[in-house]
Design an enzyme around this catalytic site. Sequence first.
Site, mmCIF file in Angstrom:
data_model
loop_
_atom_site.group_PDB
_atom_site.id
_atom_site.type_symbol
_atom_site.label_atom_id
_atom_site.label_comp_id
_atom_site.label_asym_id
_atom_site.label_seq_id
_atom_site.Cartn_x
_atom_site.Cartn_y
_atom_site.Cartn_z
ATOM 1 N N CYS A 93 0.823 -1.215 0.000
ATOM 2 C CA CYS A 93 0.000 0.000 0.000
ATOM 3 C C CYS A 93 0.858 1.266 0.000
ATOM 4 C CB CYS A 93 -0.876 0.071 1.250
ATOM 5 S SG CYS A 93 -1.809 -1.404 1.607
ATOM 6 N N HIS A 110 -6.188 1.958 5.102
ATOM 7 C CA HIS A 110 -6.708 1.082 4.040
ATOM 8 C C HIS A 110 -7.414 -0.095 4.692
ATOM 9 C CE1 HIS A 110 -7.194 -1.495 0.681
ATOM 10 N NE2 HIS A 110 -6.178 -2.280 0.954
ATOM 11 N N HIS A 112 -10.216 -3.552 4.275
ATOM 12 C CA HIS A 112 -10.918 -4.528 3.439
ATOM 13 C C HIS A 112 -12.355 -4.696 3.926
ATOM 14 C CE1 HIS A 112 -7.180 -6.850 1.698
ATOM 15 N NE2 HIS A 112 -7.127 -5.553 1.474
ATOM 16 N N GLU A 139 -27.548 11.671 8.457
ATOM 17 C CA GLU A 139 -26.840 12.545 9.387
ATOM 18 C C GLU A 139 -25.342 12.256 9.404
ATOM 19 O OE1 GLU A 139 -28.017 15.071 10.866
ATOM 20 O OE2 GLU A 139 -26.551 15.575 12.401
ATOM 21 N N HIS A 196 -12.374 -4.967 -3.391
ATOM 22 C CA HIS A 196 -11.132 -4.912 -2.631
ATOM 23 C C HIS A 196 -11.309 -4.192 -1.277
ATOM 24 C CE1 HIS A 196 -6.544 -3.823 -2.841
ATOM 25 N NE2 HIS A 196 -6.974 -3.816 -1.613
#
Lengths: 234, 234, 234, 234
Positions: A93, A110, A112, A139, A196
């Site tokens: 990443c 990140h 999943h 909201e 992903h």
Amino acid sequence: MAENGGTDLDVQFIHSHDPEHPANLICTLCAKFYGLGWVTGTGGGTSIRHGDHIYIAPSGVQKELMKPTDMFVMDFNTKAYLRKPQTHKPSACTPLFLAAFERGAGCCIHTHSQWAVLVTLLVERDSSKDALFEIEELEQIKGIGKGRGKSGNLGYFDRLRIPIIENTAHEEDLRESLEAAIEKYPDSYAVLVRRHGIYVWGDNVHKAKTQCESLDYIFQLAVEMKKLGLPWTK
Amino acid sequence: MAENGGTDLDVQFIHSHDPEHPANLICTLCAKFYGLGWVTGTGGGTSIRHGDHIYIAPSGVQKELMKPTDMFVMDFNTKAYLRKPQTHKPSACTPLFLAAFERGAGCCIHTHSQWAVLVTLLVERDSSKDALFEIEELEQIKGIGKGRGKSGNLGYFDRLRIPIIENTAHEEDLRESLEAAIEKYPDSYAVLVRRHGIYVWGDNVHKAKTQCESLDYIFQLAVEMKKLGLPWTK
Amino acid sequence: MAENGGTDLDVQFIHSHDPEHPANLICTLCAKFYGLGWVTGTGGGTSIRHGDHIYIAPSGVQKELMKPTDMFVMDFNTKAYLRKPQTHKPSACTPLFLAAFERGAGCCIHTHSQWAVLVTLLVERDSSKDALFEIEELEQIKGIGKGRGKSGNLGYFDRLRIPIIENTAHEEDLRESLEAAIEKYPDSYAVLVRRHGIYVWGDNVHKAKTQCESLDYIFQLAVEMKKLGLPWTK
Amino acid sequence: MAENGGTDLDVQFIHSHDPEHPANLICTLCAKFYGLGWVTGTGGGTSIRHGDHIYIAPSGVQKELMKPTDMFVMDFNTKAYLRKPQTHKPSACTPLFLAAFERGAGCCIHTHSQWAVLVTLLVERDSSKDALFEIEELEQIKGIGKGRGKSGNLGYFDRLRIPIIENTAHEEDLRESLEAAIEKYPDSYAVLVRRHGIYVWGDNVHKAKTQCESLDYIFQLAVEMKKLGLPWTK
């Protein structure tokens, strides 16, 4: 300093008794994210920019068990590793985290999350237009910032739009389309990756984490709405 | 040593201050698995191979409360118990754990995960072909290894295939069909058992645990996809 | 001793450093059950028989915060309270717990589990026959005993049958129909209460708790099966 | 004292070793509510009236990490802040909490629970009549009080009615319609806010918290009932 210059002996970058120090905070956050189902089976990752130092959780570790000594540290200017544990691989990443940091982010997460994956499956792929997750009048949308350099958060009547990019075989190959999505939707603090997960960032750890939570809440609600036949927009 | 040779006085096998020692690690893992809903009501089990010693959680214990003193220890070569707590029954999963260890596994996990059970119910039983759970194009597939003796993990565009065997009245009677499934699908690190759960293994504890998590994530996603009318494969 | 004879000064019944002592164990169990969603908002309850003493969680307390000093203690033979905290009301479940204890149970658990409530809603009310939850061919059925005085547990091919009784305005008024259901289905370790929850018991705490977990697992699975159009029986 | 008179130096309002002190209790409650998914991403809030002092969780903080020093304290009579941490913004929920306190509440909880939001989406908006969530014949209804000044709780055969008000761009603008709903349904201890969440109160912390739990349980059950085609009322 060359990329191989960093070794896991460089404890000065990671040794701190302050729970807010990035090396400690990434561990605390990852354990919390594991409980939320965001980083199951070594998936996902987290990175914090601390001045000119980028702290990055490694690839392939059980995120709920992470220790400061597992941490990679990169120099933001030279992109050289200042600390590189020999027992781990750097996170795939990393280029995506850097794309966020280069646009002013202080933290990038990140996940999943299954809710994120499911909403990407519920938005049809249509080559004639951009793929976007869109929802309005919730909201929780007010938990998301208006955009980089803009003050305040979205309002209840603002439509939330999160771009969706197509997945690639290798995570690092997402960088080009992720950057294109950011350039086209500069106010978005997140990019969904089809089948992903999601990348979410913010000016600092607090904003990245709470925006990630707000988005995940909205995705879960959106999936439940779909099951119940309720529309996302008017 | 005869099977009855092992007694619960053999504390040398289970007494360690190292949290990574199998007798301690199985307890930590089982408590975590209880929280994940994998070993509800004494269901499921976990076993670790440690050199020539096989550590096995006993039958019929509340998995979140397990203590090292509850542990069975078997000699891998002779299959004799080196430690056999008199207050417990050996796990009926033992022959199935051994089938995995004999094919190189270092750890084997058996769960009753509801997501695993549900996907076995969603794959039709058809006597003319093998029952297989198949799914493709999910990032989490990359959390599963390519197969024994092969380096690296499945890719995003690889189809994940997990064989499904029919359940039997007695758990130990699953061994034959489990071994047949492994022989026919030698790259699989898991076998689903219809209306029952799953056996997942790996070269070591880290791999078995993270593969089990990744599979469970995929099964949950697959069930949600089915509810939303989304196909598992193209 | 008259019912009012018991006061909260009777600490001898509840003061123990043994975590397995009923006064401590009920607190630990209730905190766990709160996490499982079984005793939300002071709902549900738990009782343990300890020789001739019945330990009962009080009415109206937050179950995850319960302390041994909150506990009621009743003499099994005289049904007089040996300990009766003045700040609490006795549990309205008491007559139902006693019905189980009088049939040999050592522990009885009452939950408001949503899965239990949902299965009672999915079984039609038909005045021409008994209301029964029935399911078969699930491995988890093996977590339930064959019946009082019978050795061993149900097999995979045995059909699980749990009687469902209609709810009443007042919990104590359930006793008659609960006892009738037990008399008619003497092998059942549980009775479902329509739109309300379930009573589960066992010879001891271990059996009551693990049977309650196994049943709850089965109810959740049954609800998910219904959503997916999968039948409970052949 | 003017509104700016309160500063974060006023530690006397928040420094206590008693876990039941409002400044400590709000932190404990908010951490629990975070685990329940009620205050995700800084959403939601909690306030306790303690004599003439109103304790209020601030806006924009991660609720599971809240500390007593984050707390705002307001004088109930003058509505002036006695303590106002300079690093935080007062909660936008404050006028709504006050509306509850002025009607006798001792504690008020605001959640963004997804179940609450979903039931507001499942009740149609119809300008010819009040929007109401209505359900009957669930045991958990007995967890809700009969109404202010009335003794005891609703019965199993009582219909639960919770008014639903429309959301506004700014939370503080909900006050008028929230008060109108309370005046029209004076027995209700809660008001749902469409596409937003719920406000729940009670005479004290115990009642507000357990009523909030009971309502959330009922909303979750109601959503599941809708998925399964089961009606909320006869």
